[in-house]
Motif scaffolding. Structure first.
Motif, PDB file in Angstrom:
ATOM      1  N   TYR A  21       4.310  -1.939  -5.277  1.00 54.32           N
ATOM      2  CA  TYR A  21       3.163  -2.284  -4.436  1.00 54.32           C
ATOM      3  C   TYR A  21       3.562  -3.017  -3.159  1.00 54.32           C
ATOM      4  O   TYR A  21       3.092  -2.691  -2.082  1.00 54.32           O
ATOM      5  CB  TYR A  21       2.197  -3.173  -5.220  1.00 54.32           C
ATOM      6  N   ARG A  22       4.406  -4.046  -3.294  1.00 53.89           N
ATOM      7  CA  ARG A  22       4.654  -4.956  -2.182  1.00 53.89           C
ATOM      8  C   ARG A  22       5.753  -4.436  -1.264  1.00 53.89           C
ATOM      9  O   ARG A  22       6.741  -3.845  -1.710  1.00 53.89           O
ATOM     10  CB  ARG A  22       5.041  -6.340  -2.709  1.00 53.89           C
ATOM     11  N   ALA A  23       5.594  -4.725   0.030  1.00 46.41           N
ATOM     12  CA  ALA A  23       6.559  -4.271   1.028  1.00 46.41           C
ATOM     13  C   ALA A  23       7.928  -4.885   0.794  1.00 46.41           C
ATOM     14  O   ALA A  23       8.960  -4.206   0.908  1.00 46.41           O
ATOM     15  CB  ALA A  23       6.054  -4.619   2.428  1.00 46.41           C
TER      16      ALA A  23
ATOM     17  N   GLU B  37       1.327  -1.734   0.349  1.00 49.07           N
ATOM     18  CA  GLU B  37       1.789  -2.439   1.546  1.00 49.07           C
ATOM     19  C   GLU B  37       2.767  -1.603   2.371  1.00 49.07           C
ATOM     20  O   GLU B  37       3.490  -2.148   3.205  1.00 49.07           O
ATOM     21  CB  GLU B  37       2.439  -3.769   1.159  1.00 49.07           C
TER      22      GLU B  37
ATOM     23  N   LYS C 157       3.240  -2.062   6.201  1.00 50.44           N
ATOM     24  CA  LYS C 157       4.025  -3.156   6.772  1.00 50.44           C
ATOM     25  C   LYS C 157       5.453  -2.741   7.104  1.00 50.44           C
ATOM     26  O   LYS C 157       6.121  -3.395   7.922  1.00 50.44           O
ATOM     27  CB  LYS C 157       4.069  -4.329   5.788  1.00 50.44           C
TER      28      LYS C 157
ATOM     29  N   ASP D 165      -2.961  -7.243  -0.940  1.00 48.94           N
ATOM     30  CA  ASP D 165      -2.901  -7.203   0.530  1.00 48.94           C
ATOM     31  C   ASP D 165      -2.885  -5.768   1.039  1.00 48.94           C
ATOM     32  O   ASP D 165      -1.935  -5.310   1.684  1.00 48.94           O
ATOM     33  CB  ASP D 165      -1.666  -7.964   1.010  1.00 48.94           C
ATOM     34  N   ALA D 166      -3.962  -5.047   0.746  1.00 45.70           N
ATOM     35  CA  ALA D 166      -4.049  -3.633   1.106  1.00 45.70           C
ATOM     36  C   ALA D 166      -5.079  -3.410   2.200  1.00 45.70           C
ATOM     37  O   ALA D 166      -5.973  -4.237   2.412  1.00 45.70           O
ATOM     38  CB  ALA D 166      -4.411  -2.807  -0.117  1.00 45.70           C
TER      39      ALA D 166
ATOM     40  N   ASN E 196      -3.904   2.384   5.419  1.00 43.92           N
ATOM     41  CA  ASN E 196      -2.504   2.454   5.027  1.00 43.92           C
ATOM     42  C   ASN E 196      -1.889   3.834   5.296  1.00 43.92           C
ATOM     43  O   ASN E 196      -0.890   3.969   6.011  1.00 43.92           O
ATOM     44  CB  ASN E 196      -2.392   2.103   3.530  1.00 43.92           C
TER      45      ASN E 196
END
Length: 467
Positions: free
Chosen positions: A280-282, A307, A310, A337-338, A342
């Motif tokens: 999920y996270r960058a 993400e 980003k 944090d979406a 995107n």
């Protein structure tokens, strides 16, 4: 068995990453020692359903690669797209369909599905997608849990126009096992659905799921740094295993002891098996790409990837795709944090992006998910045309699965995986009217005999009564 598979895979074997090499099929090669095992011991037995030459005229066509033809025509013959253009003469004996006011697209491809592994009805007896008994389960193969009678397959075909889908293990594990690509056809066995020549996928997961599942059992990993540590230690073992087998295949001698788990990882390191990583996270995606460089493998696609916007530049530089949702987020911290733009931002920055489902209901309306992204893009001033957006449902997922040379767009010579929509495919009121797989008509909304249900549903109240 392998001799029969060689016939099935003719024309596609070059895309399988060498899984059906000459030495594997014949047991002998003048250039290398005989392999003691086939790297794909469960080959496809897929046989295309018989079709007939079919011409569709007077339709709006999205070709799946960003092209559009208004008032166009498409001819399917011998399981392939034979011709596409503004006007095509009907061959003798062809079925001709006047598609006035309708749309034609390539079949939808979903790279993230658990149909067959988490089938309907959703009961514990059918829960076969997560081997949640250890953080590393690279030895398991999703195909060995696929139940071909899952009603979800026919619903994805009829309601969503889905003609190809990848079935993955779940995300409880750092390394969850092999994924398999299927054609969405009716078959008694998983092998009868298996996309001929498609390379295997490999499911990995980072973030909250593995650290919660195994940290909750009082064992490593319980943190994100634990996730990476276990992954790196496993890749180091796989690299040594690969070195021993490469030496044996080059020089002969006593073969190393076979390890089913490390067989799969060796295939990843050799580029034969494509990595699909739940992330999920960058910042975690960047760490995973660094780890891939350390051990010499490639991340084909990050899944969920809320993400990705980003780090679009990093993803583009690494030629790594992002399979995302339109607006499914906020259900845990790593998905918080979406933004709905995107996928549009990835497209705007030249990175590979595509839509995916991860859900038995969502797979039935992926076209509507893309419509949400288009609306978000317009609100943000990002100009993306509808025909360009269809790439996220067709050629981009085909690329992520390693099958874009044979499907994913309406180009002469490619598989005739085709959907005729009864209106604009980005409207919530539009449904597939007819769906062809390899040029065979698999669903027809106007023909009760081609509104299929699974074998499991036959005989249930209200089903199986078609005359």
């Amino acid at each position: 068995m392998l001799a029969a598979a060689a016939t099935v895979l003719a024309g596609c074997a070059a895309n399988s990453g060498g899984a059906n090499s000459a030495s594997a099929n014949s047991g002998q090669s003048s250039r290398e020692p005989a392999r003691p095992f086939d790297r794909n011991p469960f080959p496809s037995t897929y046989r295309a359903y018989p079709g007939q030459p079919t011409l569709i005229t007077n339709v709006t066509i999205f070709d799946g690669e960003g092209g559009r033809i208004d008032n166009g025509a498409i001819l399917m013959r011998d399981g392939k797209v034979a011709e596409i253009g503004p006007s095509i003469a009907a061959p003798e004996g062809a079925v001709t369909i006047d598609g006035q006011g309708k749309w034609v697209t390539p079949g939808v491809i979903d790279v993230h599905s658990h149909l067959g592994n988490y089938p309907s009805p959703g009961v514990d007896a059918h829960s076969d997608g997560n081997e949640a008994t250890g953080p590393i389960t690279a030895e398991v193969w999703a195909e060995h849990s696929v139940w071909p009678q899952d009603p979800g397959f026919s619903r994805a075909l009829a309601n969503g126009g889905v003609t190809t889908l990848q079935i993955l293990p779940g995300s409880a594990n750092l390394m969850g096992g092999r994924a398999v690509t299927l054609k969405n056809v009716y078959a008694r066995t998983m092998q009868g659905m298996k996309f001929p020549g498609a390379p295997y996928g490999f499911k990995m997961a980072c973030g909250e799921n593995p650290k919660r599942v195994y940290g909750g059992k009082g064992r490593i990993p319980s943190t994100r740094m634990g996730n990476v540590a276990v992954n790196r230690a496993t890749w180091a073992k796989a690299a040594e295993y690969r070195r021993k087998w490469d030496k044996y295949e080059r020089d002969g001698g006593e073969p190393p002891t076979r390890d089913i788990q490390l067989d799969t990882l060796r295939g990843v390191l050799a580029g034969e098996i494509l990595v699909h990583n739940h992330c999920y996270r960058a910042d975690e995606m960047a760490i995973v790409m660094d780890m891939a460089k350390e051990f010499g493998y490639k991340v084909t696609a990050f899944h969920h990837a809320v993400e990705s916007y980003k780090i679009a530049d990093l993803l583009k530089a690494n030629d790594t795709c992002s399979a995302v949702w339109a607006d499914w987020y906020g259900f845990k911290m790593e998905s918080y944090d979406a933004i709905t733009e995107n996928l549009a931002i990835l497209e705007n920055e030249g990175a590979c992006g595509l839509i995916h489902s991860d859900d038995a209901n969502g797979i039935q309306r992926l076209n509507q998910e893309v419509a949400k992204v288009l609306a978000a893009a317009r609100r943000s001033g990002i100009a993306i045309t509808p025909e360009q957006a269809w790439r996220w449902l067709a050629i981009a997922p085909a690329k992520a699965l390693g099958i874009d040379n044979v499907t994913g767009s309406l180009k002469p010579g490619k598989m005739a995986d085709v959907v005729l929509w009864n209106g604009d495919p980005f409207s919530v009121y539009t449904r597939p009217e007819r769906v062809w797989v390899d040029g065979a008509l698999m669903y027809d909304a106007n023909n009760p005999k081609l509104r299929p249900v699974s074998d499991f549903e036959l005989g249930q109240p209200g089903e199986g009564d078609v005359k």
